[in-house]
Design an enzyme around this catalytic site. Structure first.
Site, PDB file in Angstrom:
ATOM      1  N   SER A  54       1.739  -5.337   6.416  1.00 21.03           N
ATOM      2  CA  SER A  54       2.769  -6.365   6.223  1.00 21.03           C
ATOM      3  C   SER A  54       2.405  -7.662   6.946  1.00 21.03           C
ATOM      4  O   SER A  54       2.579  -8.760   6.407  1.00 21.03           O
ATOM      5  CB  SER A  54       4.110  -5.872   6.778  1.00 21.03           C
ATOM      6  OG  SER A  54       4.570  -4.778   6.033  1.00 21.03           O
ATOM      7  N   GLY A  74       3.194  -4.563  -4.074  1.00 23.02           N
ATOM      8  CA  GLY A  74       4.562  -5.076  -4.211  1.00 23.02           C
ATOM      9  C   GLY A  74       4.814  -6.243  -3.260  1.00 23.02           C
ATOM     10  O   GLY A  74       5.484  -7.219  -3.612  1.00 23.02           O
ATOM     11  N   ASP A  90       8.338   3.656   4.757  1.00 18.70           N
ATOM     12  CA  ASP A  90       7.013   4.055   4.265  1.00 18.70           C
ATOM     13  C   ASP A  90       6.526   5.361   4.902  1.00 18.70           C
ATOM     14  O   ASP A  90       5.530   5.936   4.461  1.00 18.70           O
ATOM     15  CB  ASP A  90       5.986   2.948   4.538  1.00 18.70           C
ATOM     16  CG  ASP A  90       6.286   1.704   3.683  1.00 18.70           C
ATOM     17  OD1 ASP A  90       6.941   1.835   2.644  1.00 18.70           O
ATOM     18  OD2 ASP A  90       5.859   0.602   4.090  1.00 18.70           O
TER      19      ASP A  90
HETATM   20  C1  S3P Z   1       7.162  -4.315   3.023  1.00 15.38           C
HETATM   21  C2  S3P Z   1       8.466  -3.933   2.874  1.00 15.38           C
HETATM   22  C3  S3P Z   1       8.871  -2.596   2.408  1.00 15.38           C
HETATM   23  C4  S3P Z   1       7.726  -1.611   2.491  1.00 15.38           C
HETATM   24  C5  S3P Z   1       6.431  -2.167   1.989  1.00 15.38           C
HETATM   25  C6  S3P Z   1       6.040  -3.401   2.766  1.00 15.38           C
HETATM   26  C7  S3P Z   1       6.859  -5.692   3.480  1.00 15.38           C
HETATM   27  O1  S3P Z   1       9.284  -2.700   1.046  1.00 15.38           O
HETATM   28  O2  S3P Z   1       8.052  -0.424   1.781  1.00 15.38           O
HETATM   29  O3  S3P Z   1       5.383  -1.212   2.094  1.00 15.38           O
HETATM   30  O4  S3P Z   1       5.728  -5.962   3.899  1.00 15.38           O
HETATM   31  O5  S3P Z   1       7.769  -6.527   3.431  1.00 15.38           O
HETATM   32  P1  S3P Z   1      10.796  -3.113   0.654  1.00 15.38           P
HETATM   33  O6  S3P Z   1      11.037  -4.468   1.131  1.00 15.38           O
HETATM   34  O7  S3P Z   1      10.829  -3.042  -0.854  1.00 15.38           O
HETATM   35  O8  S3P Z   1      11.674  -2.079   1.278  1.00 15.38           O
END
Ligand code: S3P
Length: 436
Positions: A27, A98, A319
């Site tokens: 992140s 994502g 996670d």
């Molecule tokens: C993340 C937020 C989380 C996490 C992802 C990384 C981020 O997702 O599951 O692996 O870096 O902001 P969500 O915001 O959809 O919960």
């Protein structure tokens, strides 16, 4: 047609011991590249995660005209600033990531370029409306098939206005996308969460010189702030460490020290769960740098018991739930995981996938709408497990092999490189140390 590879993992019920420095936080690595590209001038990043998701983020910002040079985990960014980016000649491909896609949608909305964001098969099925909905309320021009629900999406950057937005799901990706857009919007942008999700964006905004207010679960910032390049040090990823923390906790005689791992309070749900299950957790040192706390911690085996995991702690360990489910199979009694329906829209439906794969190993596990119920302790046996192209499912399978009677075959293990490129090397180092 893609040929699927299979890795056979067999251990003879080893004890695992040693000290490791897990790769950089995923992140924080994404955000360092994003903020370094939005800011004007030079940014240096140390400890960058060389995982596939983060490499996608680098490629995308290069396409926008930002100079980014990477030498292993060191990255140098030199940016003309968001308002001087060039319109890319190609589509911006976020791969499986994502975080790349959702944060990028917010960033591009407030830029001056027009671009198309795409992703792989898994990402193209994941919901985007949670991000495009609030961005459209801010005035963003986003179009695509459906109503902005899925990639590919075309974004035409332009004038935005601040909003006061209450998020229906606690998601750092949604919060961050809105805050990125808010940085270039007119007036104040405020985001309210139902439970506090990871706050790396907020912390890094401050590091790059922005003013941002955090009060409980409300974050707000004024638009029109210019960021300046700076230096970022990325701590180790606690979500990667979690796989070996779980292994150390459940394997008799095991103990592992994790050096320079991130200890941000919005990410340490795994530590609280390990402690509540009865594992021995020692925090040996704790520092603060770059607004992000990190330190060295040791996790050792102990008798483990089942617990209930629910409510506000869920976003702080979202996670980690696949590996926590495996851990729960070795706890005495029942572990209940609830309020985790978000797992259904991750890289794969992690509630269904974890339940199916752990069942193959002989675990007593049932899925619920928003979580799982696991009864233990259960001895596990080897089986053929699918990764579903999901790095965290692949690593859960490999850690399971440490305690199974017989080997585990992992289908498509290469997806592990998405977040943990040297996972198998570090795993074998921890085993070898005991044999030495
Ligand atoms: C993340 C937020 C989380 C996490 C992802 C990384 C981020 O997702 O599951 O692996 O870096 O902001 P969500 O915001 O959809 O919960």
């Amino acid at each position: 047609m893609t040929v699927s590879e299979v890795k056979t993992v067999q251990f003879n019920k080893p004890v695992i011991k040693g000290s490791i420095k897990v790769p950089g936080d995923k992140s924080i690595s994404h955000r360092a590249i994003m903020l370094g590209s939005i800011a004007t001038g030079k940014t240096s990043v140390k400890g960058f995660l060389e995982g596939e998701d983060c490499l996608r983020t680098i490629d995308i910002f290069k396409q926008l005209g930002v100079s980014i040079e990477r030498n292993g985990t060191d990255v140098l960014i030199d940016s003309p600033g968001i308002h001087n980016w060039k319109t890319p000649d190609v589509e911006l491909y976020a791969g499986n990531s994502g975080t790349t896609a959702r944060l990028l949608l917010g960033i591009l909305s407030g830029s001056r370029v027009k671009s198309v964001v795409t992703g792989d098969d898994s990402l193209s099925k994941r919901p985007m409306k949670r991000v495009t909905g609030p961005l459209q309320l801010m005035g963003a021009s986003i179009s695509g098939a459906g109503e902005g629900d899925f990639l590919p999406l075309t974004i035409k950057g332009g004038a935005l206005k601040g909003i006061d937005y209450e998020m229906p799901v606690a998601s750092a990706q949604v919060k961050s996308a809105i805050l990125f857009a808010g940085l270039n919007a007119d007036g104040l942008t405020s985001v309210k969460e139902s439970a506090v999700s990871r706050d790396h964006t907020e912390r890094m905004f401050k590091l790059f010189g922005a003013t941002i207010q955090q009060e409980g679960n409300v974050v707000s910032l004024h638009g029109g702030q210019n960021l300046k390049g700076t230096n970022v040090v990325v701590p180790g990823d606690i979500s990667s460490a979690a796989f070996f923390m779980a292994a150390a906790a459940m394997i008799k005689g095991s103990s592992i020290e994790f050096v320079d791992v991130g200890l941000n309070p919005t990410r340490i749900g795994i530590i609280k769960v390990l402690e509540r299950m009865g594992a021995t957790v020692e925090i040996l040192e704790k520092y603060g740098e770059n607004e992000e706390p990190y330190g060295t911690i040791r996790v050792s085996n102990s008798h483990l018991r089942g617990i209930v995991i629910e409510g506000d702690i869920i976003p702080t360990l979202i996670d980690e739930l696949p590996i926590i489910a495996l851990l729960a199979t070795q706890c005495e009694g029942v572990t209940v995981i609830k309020d985790a329906e978000e797992l259904r829209v991750k890289e794969t439906d992690r509630i269904a996938a974890v339940t199916d794969e752990l069942t193959k190993l002989g675990a007593q596990i049932e899925s619920t709408e928003d979580g799982m119920i696991i009864t233990g302790p259960t001895p596990l046996k080897g089986a053929n497990l699918k990764s579903y192209g999901d790095h965290r499912l692949g690593m859960m399978a490999a850690i399971a092999a440490l305690i199974t009677e017989g080997s585990v075959q992992i289908e498509n293990p290469s997806c592990i490189a998405i977040s943990y490129p040297n996972f198998f090397e570090q795993l074998s180092d921890l085993i070898k140390k005991d044999e030495d």
